[in-house]
Write a protein that holds these residues in place. Structure first.
Motif, PDB file in Angstrom:
ATOM      1  N   TYR A  72      44.989  56.498  46.960  1.00 55.85           N
ATOM      2  CA  TYR A  72      43.972  55.507  46.598  1.00 55.85           C
ATOM      3  C   TYR A  72      43.029  56.024  45.520  1.00 55.85           C
ATOM      4  O   TYR A  72      42.868  57.234  45.325  1.00 55.85           O
ATOM      5  CB  TYR A  72      43.193  55.055  47.829  1.00 55.85           C
ATOM      6  CG  TYR A  72      42.227  56.070  48.412  1.00 55.85           C
ATOM      7  CD1 TYR A  72      40.872  56.041  48.069  1.00 55.85           C
ATOM      8  CD2 TYR A  72      42.656  57.027  49.318  1.00 55.85           C
ATOM      9  CE1 TYR A  72      39.977  56.965  48.617  1.00 55.85           C
ATOM     10  CE2 TYR A  72      41.776  57.943  49.868  1.00 55.85           C
ATOM     11  CZ  TYR A  72      40.442  57.908  49.506  1.00 55.85           C
ATOM     12  OH  TYR A  72      39.553  58.825  50.048  1.00 55.85           O
ATOM     13  N   ARG A  73      42.404  55.075  44.831  1.00 54.56           N
ATOM     14  CA  ARG A  73      41.417  55.367  43.789  1.00 54.56           C
ATOM     15  C   ARG A  73      40.036  55.493  44.419  1.00 54.56           C
ATOM     16  O   ARG A  73      39.470  54.514  44.922  1.00 54.56           O
ATOM     17  CB  ARG A  73      41.407  54.237  42.766  1.00 54.56           C
ATOM     18  CG  ARG A  73      42.597  54.202  41.817  1.00 54.56           C
ATOM     19  CD  ARG A  73      42.342  55.027  40.572  1.00 54.56           C
ATOM     20  NE  ARG A  73      41.144  54.590  39.867  1.00 54.56           N
ATOM     21  CZ  ARG A  73      41.120  53.615  38.949  1.00 54.56           C
ATOM     22  NH1 ARG A  73      42.238  52.989  38.622  1.00 54.56           N
ATOM     23  NH2 ARG A  73      39.991  53.280  38.353  1.00 54.56           N
ATOM     24  N   THR A  74      39.489  56.684  44.399  1.00 57.10           N
ATOM     25  CA  THR A  74      38.177  56.898  45.019  1.00 57.10           C
ATOM     26  C   THR A  74      37.088  56.097  44.313  1.00 57.10           C
ATOM     27  O   THR A  74      36.157  55.599  44.972  1.00 57.10           O
ATOM     28  CB  THR A  74      37.820  58.387  44.991  1.00 57.10           C
ATOM     29  OG1 THR A  74      37.873  58.876  43.639  1.00 57.10           O
ATOM     30  CG2 THR A  74      38.786  59.195  45.843  1.00 57.10           C
ATOM     31  N   LYS A 115      33.197  51.609  44.412  1.00 59.65           N
ATOM     32  CA  LYS A 115      32.660  50.409  43.772  1.00 59.65           C
ATOM     33  C   LYS A 115      32.695  49.215  44.724  1.00 59.65           C
ATOM     34  O   LYS A 115      31.777  48.376  44.726  1.00 59.65           O
ATOM     35  CB  LYS A 115      33.467  50.101  42.509  1.00 59.65           C
ATOM     36  CG  LYS A 115      32.979  48.886  41.734  1.00 59.65           C
ATOM     37  CD  LYS A 115      33.834  48.678  40.488  1.00 59.65           C
ATOM     38  CE  LYS A 115      33.389  47.430  39.734  1.00 59.65           C
ATOM     39  NZ  LYS A 115      34.228  47.217  38.509  1.00 59.65           N
ATOM     40  N   ALA A 116      33.746  49.138  45.547  1.00 59.44           N
ATOM     41  CA  ALA A 116      33.879  48.013  46.476  1.00 59.44           C
ATOM     42  C   ALA A 116      33.139  48.255  47.784  1.00 59.44           C
ATOM     43  O   ALA A 116      33.139  47.390  48.672  1.00 59.44           O
ATOM     44  CB  ALA A 116      35.358  47.760  46.755  1.00 59.44           C
ATOM     45  N   GLY A 117      32.532  49.435  47.932  1.00 62.42           N
ATOM     46  CA  GLY A 117      31.816  49.747  49.160  1.00 62.42           C
ATOM     47  C   GLY A 117      32.730  50.014  50.337  1.00 62.42           C
ATOM     48  O   GLY A 117      32.362  49.751  51.492  1.00 62.42           O
ATOM     49  N   VAL A 118      33.910  50.553  50.053  1.00 60.51           N
ATOM     50  CA  VAL A 118      34.893  50.825  51.105  1.00 60.51           C
ATOM     51  C   VAL A 118      34.961  52.326  51.369  1.00 60.51           C
ATOM     52  O   VAL A 118      35.123  53.120  50.437  1.00 60.51           O
ATOM     53  CB  VAL A 118      36.294  50.312  50.709  1.00 60.51           C
ATOM     54  CG1 VAL A 118      37.328  50.703  51.767  1.00 60.51           C
ATOM     55  CG2 VAL A 118      36.280  48.802  50.510  1.00 60.51           C
ATOM     56  N   THR A 177      41.497  46.313  52.049  1.00 62.59           N
ATOM     57  CA  THR A 177      42.328  45.926  50.911  1.00 62.59           C
ATOM     58  C   THR A 177      41.901  44.573  50.368  1.00 62.59           C
ATOM     59  O   THR A 177      41.910  44.346  49.148  1.00 62.59           O
ATOM     60  CB  THR A 177      43.812  45.919  51.322  1.00 62.59           C
ATOM     61  OG1 THR A 177      44.155  47.205  51.851  1.00 62.59           O
ATOM     62  CG2 THR A 177      44.704  45.624  50.135  1.00 62.59           C
ATOM     63  N   ALA A 178      41.503  43.680  51.241  1.00 64.11           N
ATOM     64  CA  ALA A 178      41.012  42.374  50.797  1.00 64.11           C
ATOM     65  C   ALA A 178      39.734  42.522  49.965  1.00 64.11           C
ATOM     66  O   ALA A 178      39.553  41.810  48.966  1.00 64.11           O
ATOM     67  CB  ALA A 178      40.752  41.473  52.010  1.00 64.11           C
ATOM     68  N   LYS A 179      38.848  43.444  50.355  1.00 64.78           N
ATOM     69  CA  LYS A 179      37.622  43.682  49.578  1.00 64.78           C
ATOM     70  C   LYS A 179      37.942  44.256  48.201  1.00 64.78           C
ATOM     71  O   LYS A 179      37.257  43.978  47.216  1.00 64.78           O
ATOM     72  CB  LYS A 179      36.712  44.647  50.332  1.00 64.78           C
ATOM     73  CG  LYS A 179      36.091  44.087  51.599  1.00 64.78           C
ATOM     74  CD  LYS A 179      35.208  45.128  52.278  1.00 64.78           C
ATOM     75  CE  LYS A 179      34.602  44.581  53.560  1.00 64.78           C
ATOM     76  NZ  LYS A 179      33.782  45.600  54.269  1.00 64.78           N
ATOM     77  N   LEU A 180      38.982  45.059  48.136  1.00 68.53           N
ATOM     78  CA  LEU A 180      39.366  45.688  46.872  1.00 68.53           C
ATOM     79  C   LEU A 180      40.108  44.735  45.946  1.00 68.53           C
ATOM     80  O   LEU A 180      40.151  44.951  44.727  1.00 68.53           O
ATOM     81  CB  LEU A 180      40.263  46.899  47.162  1.00 68.53           C
ATOM     82  CG  LEU A 180      39.577  48.089  47.831  1.00 68.53           C
ATOM     83  CD1 LEU A 180      40.593  48.938  48.586  1.00 68.53           C
ATOM     84  CD2 LEU A 180      38.851  48.927  46.788  1.00 68.53           C
ATOM     85  N   GLN A 207      44.425  49.227  37.179  1.00 69.91           N
ATOM     86  CA  GLN A 207      43.944  48.073  37.951  1.00 69.91           C
ATOM     87  C   GLN A 207      44.434  48.060  39.396  1.00 69.91           C
ATOM     88  O   GLN A 207      44.293  47.057  40.093  1.00 69.91           O
ATOM     89  CB  GLN A 207      44.395  46.761  37.275  1.00 69.91           C
ATOM     90  CG  GLN A 207      43.550  46.360  36.086  1.00 69.91           C
ATOM     91  CD  GLN A 207      43.872  47.189  34.855  1.00 69.91           C
ATOM     92  OE1 GLN A 207      45.030  47.361  34.512  1.00 69.91           O
ATOM     93  NE2 GLN A 207      42.845  47.703  34.202  1.00 69.91           N
ATOM     94  N   VAL A 208      44.989  49.162  39.868  1.00 73.44           N
ATOM     95  CA  VAL A 208      45.530  49.220  41.229  1.00 73.44           C
ATOM     96  C   VAL A 208      44.709  50.179  42.075  1.00 73.44           C
ATOM     97  O   VAL A 208      44.455  51.314  41.672  1.00 73.44           O
ATOM     98  CB  VAL A 208      47.016  49.664  41.212  1.00 73.44           C
ATOM     99  CG1 VAL A 208      47.522  49.897  42.626  1.00 73.44           C
ATOM    100  CG2 VAL A 208      47.866  48.626  40.494  1.00 73.44           C
ATOM    101  N   ALA A 209      44.288  49.724  43.259  1.00 72.54           N
ATOM    102  CA  ALA A 209      43.443  50.547  44.123  1.00 72.54           C
ATOM    103  C   ALA A 209      44.254  51.438  45.057  1.00 72.54           C
ATOM    104  O   ALA A 209      43.785  52.513  45.446  1.00 72.54           O
ATOM    105  CB  ALA A 209      42.511  49.659  44.952  1.00 72.54           C
ATOM    106  N   GLN A 210      45.498  51.020  45.434  1.00 69.26           N
ATOM    107  CA  GLN A 210      46.282  51.772  46.406  1.00 69.26           C
ATOM    108  C   GLN A 210      47.777  51.603  46.141  1.00 69.26           C
ATOM    109  O   GLN A 210      48.215  50.537  45.692  1.00 69.26           O
ATOM    110  CB  GLN A 210      46.047  51.274  47.842  1.00 69.26           C
ATOM    111  CG  GLN A 210      44.632  51.249  48.345  1.00 69.26           C
ATOM    112  CD  GLN A 210      44.546  50.556  49.697  1.00 69.26           C
ATOM    113  OE1 GLN A 210      44.753  51.169  50.740  1.00 69.26           O
ATOM    114  NE2 GLN A 210      44.270  49.255  49.690  1.00 69.26           N
ATOM    115  N   VAL A 211      48.529  52.622  46.480  1.00 71.79           N
ATOM    116  CA  VAL A 211      49.984  52.514  46.593  1.00 71.79           C
ATOM    117  C   VAL A 211      50.427  53.314  47.808  1.00 71.79           C
ATOM    118  O   VAL A 211      49.710  54.208  48.274  1.00 71.79           O
ATOM    119  CB  VAL A 211      50.734  53.037  45.340  1.00 71.79           C
ATOM    120  CG1 VAL A 211      50.501  52.149  44.143  1.00 71.79           C
ATOM    121  CG2 VAL A 211      50.368  54.484  45.042  1.00 71.79           C
TER     122      VAL A 211
END
Length: 422
Positions: A154-156, A161-164, A179-182, A263-267
């Motif tokens: 994941y992108r720290t 930024k999303a507060g996750v 994931t929905a927040k991101l 543009q991807v937060a997780q894989v």
């Protein structure tokens, strides 16, 4: 290090030239001085050159009557080469095999049954994802060597930024919420292609299902069970929180390259994927981290496919006792810990997981490996992976097909493929 979990259970993309099967100093030769040469086939990058040098020197010092000859192989074509070696009178003494390959080699009668040696080889807490496929018809042929499995990369910066808080993601429900927040403002919450069937397998195992089941000596596809359908439903829910293609897998396009675009937060990937991402986008160095795939409850990580290798001894090995001595050293506490640190692998035993505590990616793998699984332990599974109706099933569901009907069709295809040779 670049990881890739292959269908045969290997963990790495390998590029070495194949060594010759035998030579004037081959596996059945001696040194003429009373010493025994143990001939070993290991795969490229399962050990580094430095590790191999240090292990060999230490082994020969501790066992002065045994010389070690390690030949490095590659996975491309190794199945046919091992099959030929097992059928010959000139087999090596020890062979590294992908964990899911062991059954097909054992079925041929070409492997030595090591069931009576498991205690001395620390079998009490082997990783199940290595030990189970290393057995066949109740006998242990493969000795767990090392493992790797998928985690979440994941992108720290995007999480912050999303507060996750990634450390708070322990369950599937928490994962979906995060994931929905991101998944806003041009960011994909997760890039999950539609045909990542190993990830689907984990979700199915979490539900208590499996890809296939055995009854009365016959295997049948099991994607149409209630448990497997629940696993697919979760995959569909997660996959929708991004823009992953519904008709291809993680290699088309390479998901590391997609994440590198920014543009991807997780894989979902083996930890080595982070290196590839950073190579494609140096600006992401220091912004990538890992957590285990979440499970249904906080106290159990998500189930994962355990890729990796086992060590086997051919029935035709000239020096079976010395072969077991070699395996005992390489899979013992001291060298397993050194191997895990040197190569960022998961050790072969759950009690050794702390060896990789300082490596974030390997540490996340080790947590998941405690709930590791393997594909159905039967030689017929190779035919399923060659055809892979699971991928077609996933695409059909993700593009609007009826899950139950599509699962029934895929299960029939799995059944046919698994029993084609019987």
């Amino acid at each position: 290090m670049k990881y890739r979990l292959l269908a045969g259970g290997s963990v790495l993309v390998l590029t070495a030239a194949l060594s010759a099967c035998s030579s004037s100093s081959g596996p059945n030769s001696g040194n003429g001085d009373g010493r025994t040469t143990v001939d070993v086939w290991l795969m490229r990058d399962s050990v580094s050159a430095q590790f191999q040098k240090e292990f060999t020197a230490d082994f020969e010092k501790r066992h002065p009557a045994i010389d070690v000859k390690i030949q490095i192989q590659e996975w491309d074509g190794i199945g046919q080469k091992i099959t030929a070696a097992l059928a010959s009178n000139d087999a090596p003494d020890v062979i590294e095999a992908g964990n899911t390959q062991v059954a097909q080699f054992a079925e041929s009668g070409g492997l030595l049954d090591l069931s009576d040696r498991t205690d001395e080889l620390n079998g009490e807490d082997w990783l199940s994802g290595l030990a189970e496929p290393g057995s066949y018809e109740g006998k242990q042929y493969g000795i767990p060597y090392y493992a790797a499995n998928r985690v979440v990369i994941y992108r720290t910066d995007l999480f912050e930024k999303a507060g996750v808080d990634a450390t708070g993601i322990k369950t599937r429900e928490q994962w979906i919420d995060a994931t929905a927040k991101l998944n806003k403002g041009g960011t994909q919450g997760i890039y999950l292609p539609g045909q990542m069937w190993y990830a689907l397998a984990g979700f199915i195992w979490d539900e208590g299902g499996d890809l296939a089941a055995e009854s009365g000596g016959k295997w049948s596809g099991a994607l149409d069970t209630p448990e497997a359908l629940r696993g697919m439903a979760f995959y569909e829910e997660l996959q929708a929180l991004g823009k992953g293609p519904k008709d291809s897998d993680e290699d088309d396009p390479p998901q590391a390259e997609v994440m590198a675009q920014g543009q991807v937060a997780q894989v979902i990937s083996t930890p080595g994927g982070a290196n590839v991402i950073a190579e494609n986008n140096p600006g992401l160095k220091g912004k990538l981290a890992f957590f285990p795939i979440p499970g249904k409850t906080a106290d159990t990580p998500g189930a994962v496919f355990t890729g990796g290798s086992d060590l086997v001894v051919p029935a035709a090995a000239a020096h079976p006792d010395e072969a077991v001595t070699f395996i005992k050293e390489l899979t013992g506490d001291a060298w397993q810990k050194k191997l895990a640190v040197a190569m960022s692998y998961v050790p072969n035993r759950t009690s050794l997981a702390s060896a990789v505590a300082e490596d974030p990616g390997a540490a996340a793998m080790a947590v998941g490996a405690a709930n590791g699984h393997a594909t159905p332990n039967t030689p017929g599974w190779a035919a399923v992976e060659a055809e892979n109706p699971i991928k077609d099933y996933m695409t059909a569901v993700l593009t609007g097909g009826d899950p139950a009907k599509e699962a029934a069709k895929a299960s029939q295809d799995i059944t046919r493929a698994m029993n084609a040779g019987s």
